[in-house]
Design an enzyme around this catalytic site. Sequence first.
Site, short mmCIF file in Angstrom:
data_model
loop_
_atom_site.label_atom_id
_atom_site.label_comp_id
_atom_site.label_asym_id
_atom_site.label_seq_id
_atom_site.Cartn_x
_atom_site.Cartn_y
_atom_site.Cartn_z
N HIS A 12 -10.52 -1.57 -6.82
CA HIS A 12 -10.38 -0.53 -5.80
C HIS A 12 -9.57 0.67 -6.27
O HIS A 12 -9.99 1.82 -6.08
CB HIS A 12 -9.75 -1.15 -4.55
CG HIS A 12 -9.46 -0.19 -3.45
ND1 HIS A 12 -10.46 0.53 -2.82
CD2 HIS A 12 -8.30 0.20 -2.87
CE1 HIS A 12 -9.90 1.30 -1.89
NE2 HIS A 12 -8.59 1.13 -1.90
N ASP A 30 0.85 -1.21 0.00
CA ASP A 30 0.00 0.00 0.00
C ASP A 30 0.88 1.25 0.00
O ASP A 30 2.09 1.18 0.13
CB ASP A 30 -0.93 -0.03 1.21
CG ASP A 30 -2.18 0.82 0.99
OD1 ASP A 30 -2.29 1.50 -0.05
OD2 ASP A 30 -3.06 0.81 1.88
FE1 N7H Z 1 -7.30 2.02 -0.62
N1 N7H Z 1 -5.85 -2.54 0.06
O1 N7H Z 1 -5.01 -2.87 0.79
O2 N7H Z 1 -6.36 -3.33 -0.71
N2 N7H Z 1 -5.80 0.88 -1.36
N3 N7H Z 1 -7.70 0.63 0.79
N4 N7H Z 1 -8.74 3.25 0.21
N5 N7H Z 1 -6.85 3.49 -1.92
C1 N7H Z 1 -4.94 1.25 -2.36
O3 N7H Z 1 -1.92 2.42 -5.11
C2 N7H Z 1 -7.16 -0.63 0.89
C3 N7H Z 1 -9.53 2.96 1.27
C4 N7H Z 1 -7.49 4.71 -2.05
O4 N7H Z 1 -4.01 6.39 -6.98
C5 N7H Z 1 -4.02 0.18 -2.64
O5 N7H Z 1 -0.97 3.12 -3.28
C6 N7H Z 1 -7.78 -1.33 2.00
C7 N7H Z 1 -10.50 4.01 1.48
C8 N7H Z 1 -6.83 5.51 -3.07
O6 N7H Z 1 -4.25 4.51 -8.06
C9 N7H Z 1 -4.34 -0.82 -1.78
C10 N7H Z 1 -8.68 -0.46 2.56
C11 N7H Z 1 -10.28 4.94 0.48
C12 N7H Z 1 -5.80 4.73 -3.56
C13 N7H Z 1 -5.47 -0.39 -0.97
C14 N7H Z 1 -8.63 0.76 1.79
C15 N7H Z 1 -9.15 4.45 -0.29
C16 N7H Z 1 -5.83 3.47 -2.82
C17 N7H Z 1 -2.94 0.16 -3.71
C18 N7H Z 1 -9.59 -0.63 3.73
C19 N7H Z 1 -11.00 6.22 0.20
C20 N7H Z 1 -4.80 5.12 -4.65
C21 N7H Z 1 -1.72 0.91 -3.29
C22 N7H Z 1 -9.38 -1.46 4.71
C23 N7H Z 1 -12.29 6.39 0.37
C24 N7H Z 1 -5.33 4.74 -6.00
C25 N7H Z 1 -1.52 2.25 -3.97
C26 N7H Z 1 -4.45 5.25 -7.11
C27 N7H Z 1 -4.94 2.44 -3.04
C28 N7H Z 1 -6.16 -1.14 0.00
C29 N7H Z 1 -9.41 1.85 2.06
C30 N7H Z 1 -8.59 5.13 -1.35
C31 N7H Z 1 -3.55 -2.14 -1.73
C32 N7H Z 1 -7.53 -2.74 2.48
C33 N7H Z 1 -11.55 4.06 2.58
C34 N7H Z 1 -7.19 6.92 -3.49
#
Ligand code: N7H
Length: 488
Positions: A340, A195
Site C-alpha cells: 500500500h 497511520d
Molecule cells: Fe493509506 N492502513 O491502515 O493500512 N495508509 N490507507 N490510503 N496511504 C498508509 O505511512 C490505509 C488510502 C496513502 O508516503 C499507512 O503514514 C487504510 C487511500 C498514502 O509512504 C497505513 C486505508 C489512499 C500513504 C495506511 C487507506 C491512501 C498511506 C502507513 C483504507 C489514496 C503514505 C502510514 C481503509 C488513494 C505513503 C504512513 C507514504 C499510508 C492504511 C486508504 C494513500 C497504515 C486502512 C484511499 C499516500
Amino acid sequence: PLDLNNVQGDILAGLPKKTQTYFFFLIDESRVQAFRKQLATLIPLITTTAQVFSHHEKISQNKKDAVGRGVSPSLLKISGVNIVFSQKGLVKMGINDNIGDDVFRKGMLADAPTLGDPGTATSDSPDWVPAFKQGVDGMILVSGESHQTVAETLAEIERIFFVGAHCATIHEALRIVGDVRPGKEKGHEHFGFLDGISQPAVRGVNATNNPGQEFVRQGITLLGREGDDKFNAAFVDQGPNTRPSWALDGSFLAFRYLFQLVPEFQTFLKRNPIAGLAPDLGSELLGARFVGRWMSGAPVDIAPTHDDPALGKDASRNNNFRYAFPDDSKTQDRCPFAAHTRKTNPRADIEDLNATTANANEKHRIFRRGVQFGPEVTAAEAASGKTVHGRGLLFAAYQSNIHFGFQFLQNNWSNTANFPPKTGPTGAAVISGLDPLIGQNTAGARSMIGANPQSQSTSLTLPTWVVPKGGEYFFSPSIPALKATFAL
Ligand code: N7H
C-alpha cells in the site's frame, strides 16, 4: 506571500482529531440568500492554519509544564471548525466560475467507475449510502478533544443556520462521527497499523522536515500558489488565468467513506501466514508486507524481517527510506511492489524513471487528514471472523489537483496491476498486481504478487477488506474567499 490566517486549518495543519463530526448538508434552495448571510456569522468560528499551529504550541507547552511539575498533562479544551463545498453547492450558491478542475466539477459519484467502486460494472450507480448517491452541497467539519466540546460547537453552528427549525437554511444529509481509537491503539487505524506517519512538508510553512520527508511547493496543496499547475495571472504576473481569483489559497478535499472488514482481514492473515516462520510472525509479516509498514509503523523497507517498535515511533528514522536499497529496485525482498505505501508513494520507483525531473512524485503528494469511525471489534466478531458493526476510515485528503492527487493514487496506481513499472532480474516486466488494501476494479477480482518474500512471483488472491460506501470532492475556500465571495 502566504498568510496562514487565510487558510482553513485542516489543510496544512490538520484540525485536532481526537473526535471529529462530519456534518454533510444540503442548502435549502429557497433560502440561499439567507444561508449566505448566515455564513458570515460562521466565519469567525472557522479555525485557520495559524490557529491550529498555535494550538499545537499550547499543547506541547502544556505537556512540558506538566512534566516539569511531575503531573500528567490536563486535556486542553480545543475545538476546530472548517467548511467545504461540493460543485453542486457552489452552483446552488450561484458561484458559477469554472474553478479549473474537471474531476471536482463532475463530482465523485460520476467518478466512481474510474475509482473502480463496486456496483459500477453493471450500472452507473455504485453501492453507496443514499446521502452520497443523492449528493451533498457541503460539509462542516467539527473537531475537538471530547464529544462534549464537539456537541457544544455543533449546537452553536446549528443555531446559526436554524438546523431542524422550519426556517432552516441548511438540512442535514448525513452526520458521521469519527474517533481516534482508544488506549494504545491511538493513532492506529482499524486493521491495527500506525497511520499518519508520512506527510509531505510544505515550503515556507514547515520550518523543518524529518529525514526522508520531502518538501513540496505550496501549490501542490493550495490553489494559485507555486506548484499549482493552474498557477496563473490572477495571483502573480505570469501565464494565462485559468482559475477564478477567489480560488487562491483554497484546496480540494477528496472525502471517502471507507468501511474496513477487520475480523475478515485478521482471519485472512491468520490462515495465510508466510511459511517458514513461527505462525504468528508469518501472519504479522504478511500484514506488514500488505501495508509496507509493521503495525508499529516501522517500514518493511528498513526492517524487512521483524517489527521494530523503536523505529516505528522514531520520526527521525521512520520515513527515511526510498525503496532504493540495491535489492529493492528489482526484487521484493524488502517490500512488495504492490504494498500500500509503495503504490501510493512510490518514492524512488518513479523518480528513477525521470532522472531529469527534480521530483516526479511531487505532484502526486496529498495531505491525509482522515480519522477512524465505528467501534472496536467485539469478541463475537473476532471469534466468528465476520463484521457485524460498521467501522473504517473517514479518508480525507487535500490537494490542488484531484486528477494528479487522490484520483491518480487510487486509479492509476493502487488499481493498476503494472504499477510501479518494474522489471525483474531477467529484464522481464513484473506485474505487481493490486494494492492489497485499497486496490479495486469494477470486475471485483483482486490479486498481487510478492506477498511472500521466498516466492516472489506467486500470485495471491485477495478478498476485499476495504469497501467504499460514498464520498464527494469538495473545495475548501480561503477565509478571504468565504468573506468576499461565499458569504453575503
Ligand atoms: Fe493509506 N492502513 O491502515 O493500512 N495508509 N490507507 N490510503 N496511504 C498508509 O505511512 C490505509 C488510502 C496513502 O508516503 C499507512 O503514514 C487504510 C487511500 C498514502 O509512504 C497505513 C486505508 C489512499 C500513504 C495506511 C487507506 C491512501 C498511506 C502507513 C483504507 C489514496 C503514505 C502510514 C481503509 C488513494 C505513503 C504512513 C507514504 C499510508 C492504511 C486508504 C494513500 C497504515 C486502512 C484511499 C499516500
